[in-house]
Design a protein around this motif. Structure first.
Motif, short mmCIF file in Angstrom:
data_model
loop_
_atom_site.label_atom_id
_atom_site.label_comp_id
_atom_site.label_asym_id
_atom_site.label_seq_id
_atom_site.Cartn_x
_atom_site.Cartn_y
_atom_site.Cartn_z
N VAL A 74 -3.90 -47.13 31.04
CA VAL A 74 -3.56 -46.26 29.66
C VAL A 74 -2.63 -45.32 30.10
N ALA A 75 -3.43 -44.33 30.95
CA ALA A 75 -2.71 -42.98 31.42
C ALA A 75 -1.41 -43.33 31.94
N GLU A 76 -1.02 -44.30 32.60
CA GLU A 76 0.27 -44.74 33.20
C GLU A 76 1.35 -45.00 32.09
N GLN A 77 0.82 -45.50 31.12
CA GLN A 77 1.64 -46.08 30.04
C GLN A 77 2.08 -44.82 29.17
N LEU A 78 1.17 -43.79 29.18
CA LEU A 78 1.27 -42.53 28.45
C LEU A 78 2.40 -41.65 29.07
N GLU A 79 2.29 -41.58 30.39
CA GLU A 79 3.30 -41.03 31.13
C GLU A 79 4.59 -41.42 30.87
N LYS A 80 4.80 -42.95 30.78
CA LYS A 80 6.14 -43.59 30.55
C LYS A 80 6.66 -43.25 29.26
N ILE A 81 5.85 -43.07 28.24
CA ILE A 81 6.14 -42.83 26.86
C ILE A 81 6.57 -41.56 26.71
N TYR A 82 5.82 -40.48 27.23
CA TYR A 82 6.00 -39.01 26.98
C TYR A 82 6.85 -38.53 27.93
N GLY A 83 6.97 -39.20 29.36
CA GLY A 83 7.85 -38.71 30.09
C GLY A 83 6.92 -37.80 31.27
N SER A 84 7.14 -37.87 32.50
CA SER A 84 6.35 -37.30 33.65
C SER A 84 6.62 -35.79 33.71
N ASP A 85 7.27 -35.10 32.88
CA ASP A 85 7.52 -33.56 32.71
C ASP A 85 6.48 -33.15 31.84
N ARG A 86 6.10 -34.00 31.12
CA ARG A 86 4.85 -33.62 30.00
C ARG A 86 3.51 -34.17 30.37
N ILE A 87 3.40 -35.64 30.75
CA ILE A 87 2.10 -36.16 31.07
C ILE A 87 2.12 -36.47 32.63
N LEU A 88 1.10 -35.91 33.33
CA LEU A 88 1.05 -36.21 34.88
C LEU A 88 -0.35 -36.95 35.10
N LEU A 89 -0.21 -37.93 35.72
CA LEU A 89 -1.50 -38.68 36.15
C LEU A 89 -1.51 -38.36 37.55
N LYS A 90 -2.87 -37.85 37.71
CA LYS A 90 -3.23 -37.35 39.27
C LYS A 90 -4.77 -37.90 39.57
N PRO A 91 -4.82 -39.29 39.65
CA PRO A 91 -6.01 -40.00 39.74
C PRO A 91 -6.93 -39.58 41.06
N ARG A 92 -8.26 -40.15 41.06
CA ARG A 92 -9.19 -40.04 42.17
C ARG A 92 -9.79 -41.32 42.28
N GLU A 93 -10.16 -41.80 43.42
CA GLU A 93 -10.91 -42.96 43.68
C GLU A 93 -12.20 -43.12 42.87
N LYS A 94 -13.00 -42.20 42.75
CA LYS A 94 -14.12 -42.09 42.18
C LYS A 94 -14.90 -40.91 41.59
N LYS A 95 -15.94 -40.73 40.77
CA LYS A 95 -16.25 -39.55 40.16
C LYS A 95 -16.80 -38.64 41.53
N LEU A 96 -16.29 -37.32 41.39
CA LEU A 96 -16.42 -36.35 42.52
C LEU A 96 -16.93 -35.09 41.87
N GLY A 97 -17.12 -34.76 40.58
CA GLY A 97 -17.60 -33.86 40.03
C GLY A 97 -16.60 -32.94 39.20
N LEU A 98 -16.98 -32.24 38.15
CA LEU A 98 -16.09 -31.79 37.41
C LEU A 98 -15.39 -30.47 38.05
N GLY A 99 -15.94 -29.73 38.75
CA GLY A 99 -15.31 -28.67 39.47
C GLY A 99 -14.16 -29.23 40.47
N THR A 100 -14.49 -30.15 41.04
CA THR A 100 -13.33 -30.62 41.99
C THR A 100 -12.25 -31.08 41.26
N ALA A 101 -12.58 -31.82 39.97
CA ALA A 101 -11.64 -32.32 39.35
C ALA A 101 -10.77 -31.33 38.83
N TYR A 102 -11.17 -29.97 38.59
CA TYR A 102 -10.43 -28.94 38.10
C TYR A 102 -9.46 -28.54 39.09
N ILE A 103 -9.98 -28.37 40.55
CA ILE A 103 -9.28 -28.03 41.59
C ILE A 103 -8.13 -28.94 41.83
#
Length: 260
Positions: A74-103
């Protein structure tokens, strides 16, 4: 002699003038996600609408932690719809904690201000212009949404959940005296450099993390403003708050009490 008609553009409202800063600040929204397939398109649409109507320069960074429900697709589709200058998908492979997500998100953020919020529609983007006005008026380092001050409130929770939240906040106020009314909330605006510094100092994970951020901010003499918000329980998906999280919160609270 023909009269000269001068056409004047309609005056902008005071609210518009307040939001549109001549400094052209940029605001990076960090959206950590896990199983938010249904909620993500709605929260992104609301964010884009709010920013566009207010004339705010923005980007939305989605940090998906390997959601098995297809949130990344879904995020990949949103990136295409709104443009990568507005929506950036930066995924991770698994849950690693909220703090590290912010980093992880901040590594890709180009804004000088960071907004953190939940992706489950609990936090309505309509409050973001209020956060920005509050920050500009008081030159605050942090602006935090509060459910427990002014006309703030919680909607959609049962009595048990309200008691847990109120109790956690009350205990925190008594033990830590943090100088803010809502310690467990996660709808905030930070100066980017302030958030970076606080994350360096924080050691907590899970639900204690947001509380520790405010406690560390007080220690470092950062200024905190508050904006009353309405918190609405998620419409789609399941709450991630369970018994283990409550125990972890209490342990974390006692640790902060002993070490700060």
């Amino acid at each position: 002699m023909a009269s000269l008609e001068v056409r004047r553009s309609p005056p902008r409202s005071r609210r518009q003038l307040e939001v549109r800063s001549p400094r052209r600040d940029k605001y990076s929204v960090l959206l950590p996600t896990y199983n938010e397939r249904e909620n993500l398109p709605l929260i992104v649409w609301l964010l884009v609408k709010s920013f566009s109507e207010s004339g705010i320069n923005y980007e939305i960074i989605i940090i998906d932690d390997g959601s098995p429900d297809g949130t990344r697709d879904v995020a990949e589709q949103l990136e295409k719809i709104y443009g990568s200058d507005r929506i950036l998908l930066k995924p991770r492979e698994k849950k690693l904690g909220l703090g590290t997500a912010y980093i992880h998100g901040m590594k890709h953020a180009t804004g000088n201000y960071i907004i953190i919020m939940d992706a489950d529609l609990s936090h309505h983007p309509k409050f973001i212009p209020e956060f920005i006005r509050k920050q500009q008026e008081g030159n605050f380092d942090i602006v935090s949404g509060t459910r427990y001050k002014g006309n703030g409130g919680v909607y959609g929770w049962d009595l048990k959940r309200k008691i847990i939240s109120r109790g956690a906040n009350f205990l925190t106020q008594i033990l830590l005296r943090p100088g803010a009314s809502d310690l467990t909330g996660s709808f905030r605006l930070y100066r980017k450099e302030v958030l970076e510094k606080l994350i360096e100092k924080c050691v907590s994970k899970g639900y204690v993390f947001q509380m520790e951020m405010i406690v560390r901010a007080r220690q470092l003499n950062y200024t905190i403003g508050e904006v009353p918000i309405s918190f609405v329980d998620r419409v789609y998906g399941e709450s991630k708050l369970g018994g283990n999280e409550i125990v972890s919160f209490l342990k974390g609270l006692l640790t902060l009490f002993a070490t700060t």
